[in-house]
Design a protein around this motif. Structure first.
Motif, PDB file in Angstrom:
ATOM      1  N   VAL A  17      -5.541   4.314   3.134  1.00 52.18           N
ATOM      2  CA  VAL A  17      -6.211   3.023   3.201  1.00 52.18           C
ATOM      3  C   VAL A  17      -7.499   3.002   2.401  1.00 52.18           C
ATOM      4  CG1 VAL A  17      -7.588   3.518   5.240  1.00 52.18           C
ATOM      5  CG2 VAL A  17      -6.851   1.185   4.806  1.00 52.18           C
ATOM      6  N   ASN A  18      -8.025   4.202   2.031  1.00 51.77           N
ATOM      7  CA  ASN A  18      -9.270   4.196   1.271  1.00 51.77           C
ATOM      8  C   ASN A  18      -9.105   3.543  -0.092  1.00 51.77           C
ATOM      9  OD1 ASN A  18      -7.720   6.686   1.288  1.00 51.77           O
ATOM     10  ND2 ASN A  18      -9.057   7.346  -0.351  1.00 51.77           N
ATOM     11  N   TYR A  19      -7.864   3.335  -0.521  1.00 52.51           N
ATOM     12  CA  TYR A  19      -7.628   2.600  -1.760  1.00 52.51           C
ATOM     13  C   TYR A  19      -7.263   1.151  -1.497  1.00 52.51           C
ATOM     14  CZ  TYR A  19      -7.672   7.201  -3.854  1.00 52.51           C
ATOM     15  OH  TYR A  19      -8.040   8.448  -4.241  1.00 52.51           O
ATOM     16  N   GLY A  20      -7.225   0.758  -0.264  1.00 51.91           N
ATOM     17  CA  GLY A  20      -6.983  -0.639   0.069  1.00 51.91           C
ATOM     18  C   GLY A  20      -5.554  -1.080  -0.179  1.00 51.91           C
ATOM     19  N   TYR A  21      -5.338  -2.336   0.031  1.00 56.36           N
ATOM     20  CA  TYR A  21      -4.051  -2.949  -0.248  1.00 56.36           C
ATOM     21  C   TYR A  21      -4.125  -3.658  -1.594  1.00 56.36           C
ATOM     22  CZ  TYR A  21      -3.139  -2.710   4.836  1.00 56.36           C
ATOM     23  OH  TYR A  21      -2.964  -2.304   6.123  1.00 56.36           O
TER      24      TYR A  21
ATOM     25  N   GLY B 277       1.821   4.194   1.840  1.00 52.51           N
ATOM     26  CA  GLY B 277       1.873   4.932   3.080  1.00 52.51           C
ATOM     27  C   GLY B 277       0.803   4.541   4.080  1.00 52.51           C
ATOM     28  N   PHE B 278       0.761   5.301   5.152  1.00 54.94           N
ATOM     29  CA  PHE B 278      -0.276   5.133   6.162  1.00 54.94           C
ATOM     30  C   PHE B 278      -1.292   6.233   5.922  1.00 54.94           C
ATOM     31  CE2 PHE B 278       2.037   1.957   7.900  1.00 54.94           C
ATOM     32  CZ  PHE B 278       3.222   2.314   8.503  1.00 54.94           C
ATOM     33  N   GLY B 279      -2.545   5.875   5.908  1.00 50.98           N
ATOM     34  CA  GLY B 279      -3.560   6.901   5.708  1.00 50.98           C
ATOM     35  C   GLY B 279      -4.225   6.840   4.359  1.00 50.98           C
TER      36      GLY B 279
ATOM     37  N   SER C 277       0.857  -1.188   0.000  1.00 50.73           N
ATOM     38  CA  SER C 277       0.000   0.000   0.000  1.00 50.73           C
ATOM     39  C   SER C 277       0.890   1.234   0.000  1.00 50.73           C
ATOM     40  CB  SER C 277      -0.929   0.021   1.219  1.00 50.73           C
ATOM     41  OG  SER C 277      -0.190   0.218   2.405  1.00 50.73           O
TER      42      SER C 277
END
Lengths: 115, 111
Positions: free
Chosen positions: A100-104, A96-98, A94
């Motif tokens: 996450v709305n695009y997922g892994y 970075g951190f944050g 992924s």
């Protein structure tokens, strides 16, 4: 062009052996992960690396050692394999951190069978 | 300690009807929820996500609903298509990009 590639796809080995699973991503992501899918189908986080630095290290036997030579690679080395290590191992990445709305983005998995 | 639970291991629906996949969680600190779709011999593929500050997110045929008071989320697929047949994983982020997954629900859409 595979985004997250794992090798090998299948691995059958005897108890007590040492084996490695390789993972490479060509997405330019800076965070990579190893997940284990057990017999009950749960996906459990094992390790997370951000910019080659270990971020998450769940309760995993120290026979498992991740190695990140660069941001694009995260390999998993397993010493003294046991029957209970049989599972499907997924690598993921992924940005970075944050974000996450695009997922892994996951690799296709490595099915490890210890006999 | 399974913090994300998908209590239905399988679901079968007719093509064209609505598919509703459910997920419950226990950790009130989760700030993001995601759904992944997985075909056999492939890795999970990200489908849709929702922030904990929202209660609905829609993307084409896929809508995710979040009920924080009930610690419950659901994925609606309308209309369902045979190509939607796959295993669907619910996931939740507990900060630091620590993603927790449910055990998955196998959806079968019959023509």
């Amino acid at each position: 062009d595979t985004a997250v590639s794992q090798t090998p796809k299948y691995l059958v080995t005897q108890m007590g052996n040492d084996k490695s699973i390789k993972c490479e991503q060509n997405l330019g992501h800076d965070t990579m992960y190893w997940y284990k899918q057990d017999s009950k189908k749960f996906l459990k986080i094992m390790f997370s690396y951000n910019n080659k630095e270990l971020i998450i290290n769940e309760t995993v036997p120290n026979r498992f050692s991740p190695k990140s030579p660069d941001k694009a690679h995260l390999n998993l080395h397993i010493n003294s394999l046991e029957l209970g290590d049989s599972a499907v191992y997924f690598c993921a990445s992924s940005q970075g951190f944050g974000e996450v709305n695009y997922g892994y983005t996951f690799g296709s998995g490595t099915r490890l069978t210890v006999v | 300690d399974q913090q994300v639970k998908q209590n239905s291991p399988s679901l079968s629906v007719q093509e064209g009807r609505i598919s509703i996949l459910n997920c419950d969680y226990t950790n009130s600190m989760f700030d993001y929820f995601l759904w992944y779709k997985k075909y056999p011999a492939e890795g999970p593929t990200f489908l849709i996500s929702i922030s904990s500050i929202k209660d609905k997110n829609e993307d084409g045929r896929f809508t995710v609903f979040l009920n924080k008071s009930a610690k419950h989320l659901s994925l609606h697929i309308v209309p369902s298509q045979p190509g939607d047949s796959a295993v669907y994983f619910c996931a939740a982020r507990a900060g630091n990009n620590d993603m927790r997954f449910g055990a998955g629900t196998r959806l079968t859409v019959k023509p």
